[in-house]
Write an enzyme that holds these catalytic residues in place. Structure first.
Site, mmCIF file in Angstrom:
data_model
loop_
_atom_site.group_PDB
_atom_site.id
_atom_site.type_symbol
_atom_site.label_atom_id
_atom_site.label_comp_id
_atom_site.label_asym_id
_atom_site.label_seq_id
_atom_site.Cartn_x
_atom_site.Cartn_y
_atom_site.Cartn_z
ATOM 1 N N GLN A 293 117.113 90.141 14.612
ATOM 2 C CA GLN A 293 116.952 89.236 13.477
ATOM 3 C C GLN A 293 116.104 89.907 12.404
ATOM 4 O O GLN A 293 115.184 90.651 12.714
ATOM 5 C CB GLN A 293 116.273 87.934 13.902
ATOM 6 C CG GLN A 293 117.115 87.015 14.761
ATOM 7 C CD GLN A 293 116.347 85.748 15.096
ATOM 8 O OE1 GLN A 293 115.251 85.803 15.668
ATOM 9 N NE2 GLN A 293 116.894 84.595 14.746
ATOM 10 N N TYR B 134 110.880 106.750 11.242
ATOM 11 C CA TYR B 134 110.853 105.952 10.018
ATOM 12 C C TYR B 134 109.879 104.783 10.147
ATOM 13 O O TYR B 134 109.001 104.605 9.294
ATOM 14 C CB TYR B 134 112.262 105.439 9.716
ATOM 15 C CG TYR B 134 112.387 104.687 8.415
ATOM 16 C CD1 TYR B 134 112.223 105.341 7.200
ATOM 17 C CD2 TYR B 134 112.702 103.336 8.397
ATOM 18 C CE1 TYR B 134 112.347 104.662 5.992
ATOM 19 C CE2 TYR B 134 112.836 102.650 7.195
ATOM 20 C CZ TYR B 134 112.651 103.319 5.997
ATOM 21 O OH TYR B 134 112.773 102.630 4.812
ATOM 22 N N ARG C 186 120.829 89.693 9.197
ATOM 23 C CA ARG C 186 120.079 90.397 8.167
ATOM 24 C C ARG C 186 120.054 89.526 6.919
ATOM 25 O O ARG C 186 120.845 88.594 6.768
ATOM 26 C CB ARG C 186 120.729 91.750 7.820
ATOM 27 C CG ARG C 186 120.732 92.773 8.944
ATOM 28 C CD ARG C 186 119.346 93.282 9.283
ATOM 29 N NE ARG C 186 119.410 94.341 10.274
ATOM 30 C CZ ARG C 186 119.405 94.151 11.588
ATOM 31 N NH1 ARG C 186 119.384 92.918 12.065
ATOM 32 N NH2 ARG C 186 119.427 95.165 12.412
#
Length: 341
Positions: free
Chosen positions: A292, A161, A227
């Protein structure tokens, strides 16, 4: 498409004439919301999806609209049609789905980009690529700015991905330089809302389904990883503003909510909003999972006049209501409980 003159910082006002707009991945989570918004703005929409992760239920309410057309098609094969604009959103976006068939994931990103860019080149129409914050990998820079080149493992389990999207960006800019294709590239950060797939393995859908069904909430790692969560309506607004921007605005442009939360904070908020006291269980952190993730959206603010408006608590409330209704359907709900166990 006609765009109304505006002063800097004012919301983009878009007035669609009857343009035909292609949305690949149009039956997916974000794609279905984009199709709905485009129809509301007066566009004719061609929704293309192979239903690998997209669902017909996501677009069921649109099927009777005479301006809406659906085509089952895999973007790894060429598509011959006539449209005025292209949004290329086709690609599985959750780790559970893109790691299931990693070779096909890479093909979707790379061959899909080649085929859609070829179509845009032939038709001489603008094309928007839905890239991802995953191009930054496990970032060594925080928050992430568009000029940061990233810290990506090229051979890990997420690489199909991450690197597929990075290669797609390369193709977009090479088509722009070599063939003068009018491109728009956005990097989408964590997005949530109704139409999320209940078994996609993403943290918001996981937490909500687990809390609603009385299962322990699974927290990977120690829960201090962060997130930033953008509600889908805000994200769609950003996509449309980007498509409506001046031709020289190619991007890449970060689209995401800069409000940062730890996974533990998210879990606690979901439990509070659901009204559930389910326990939290910890599991090992998956390989290459970023510690992060927070977008720097200065470019989006300055170039597009875009800032997300929906706060996490409000957006989670809407998303919980969606999943609660979905789970109340007995056969489908029973299936989801089994799959998420």
């Amino acid at each position: 498409m006609n765009f109304v003159e505006q002063r800097p910082g004012e919301p983009q006002q878009v007035g669609y004439t009857k343009e035909r707009v292609l949305v690949t991945g149009g039956a997916g989570f974000i794609g279905s919301h984009l199709c709905e918004r485009l129809l509301a703005e007066g566009a004719e929409v061609l929704c293309v999806d192979n239903y690998y992760t997209g669902r017909r239920d996501n677009i069921r309410a649109l099927l009777d609209d005479p301006s809406f057309e659906v085509l089952r098609h895999d973007v790894t094969f060429p598509l011959y049609t006539e449209v005025d604009r292209i949004y290329n959103l086709a690609c599985p976006a959750s780790p559970v789905h893109y790691q299931f068939d990693p070779v096909q994931t890479t093909k979707t990103s790379v061959l899909g980009a080649v085929n859609m860019l070829g179509l845009a080149k032939r038709l001489k129409v603008p094309i928007l690529q839905a890239s991802t914050s995953e191009v930054y990998g496990d970032p060594a820079v925080h928050p992430q700015q568009e000029g940061y080149w990233g810290n990506v493992n090229p051979i890990g389990i997420r690489s199909c991905y991450d690197e597929g999207k990075r290669c797609a960006e390369t193709l977009f800019f090479d088509y722009h330089r070599q063939h003068r294709v009018d491109i728009k590239v956005v990097r989408i950060f964590n997005t949530y809302g109704p139409h999320m797939h209940p078994e996609d393995g993403r943290v918001v859908s996981n937490f909500i389904v687990q809390a609603l069904t009385g299962q322990p909430i699974t927290l990977y790692g120690d829960g201090t990883q962060t997130r930033s969560f953008c509600y889908v309506d805000d994200l769609v607004d950003g996509l449309m503003r980007m498509m409506g921007s001046a031709s020289q605005t190619t991007g890449p442009v970060n689209l995401g909510n800069p409000d940062e939360f730890t996974m533990r904070e998210l879990a606690d908020m979901v439990r509070e909003l659901v009204g559930s006291a389910v326990p939290i269980v910890h599991r090992p952190l998956p390989a290459d999972d970023p510690r992060q993730r927070k977008p720097d959206i200065a470019t989006a603010r300055e170039t597009l006049g875009w800032t997300p408006k929906v706060k996490l608590r409000e957006g989670l409330g809407r998303t919980i209501a969606y999943f609660d209704a979905l789970l109340s359907d007995a056969p489908r709900g029973a299936e989801m409980v089994a799959l998420s166990a």
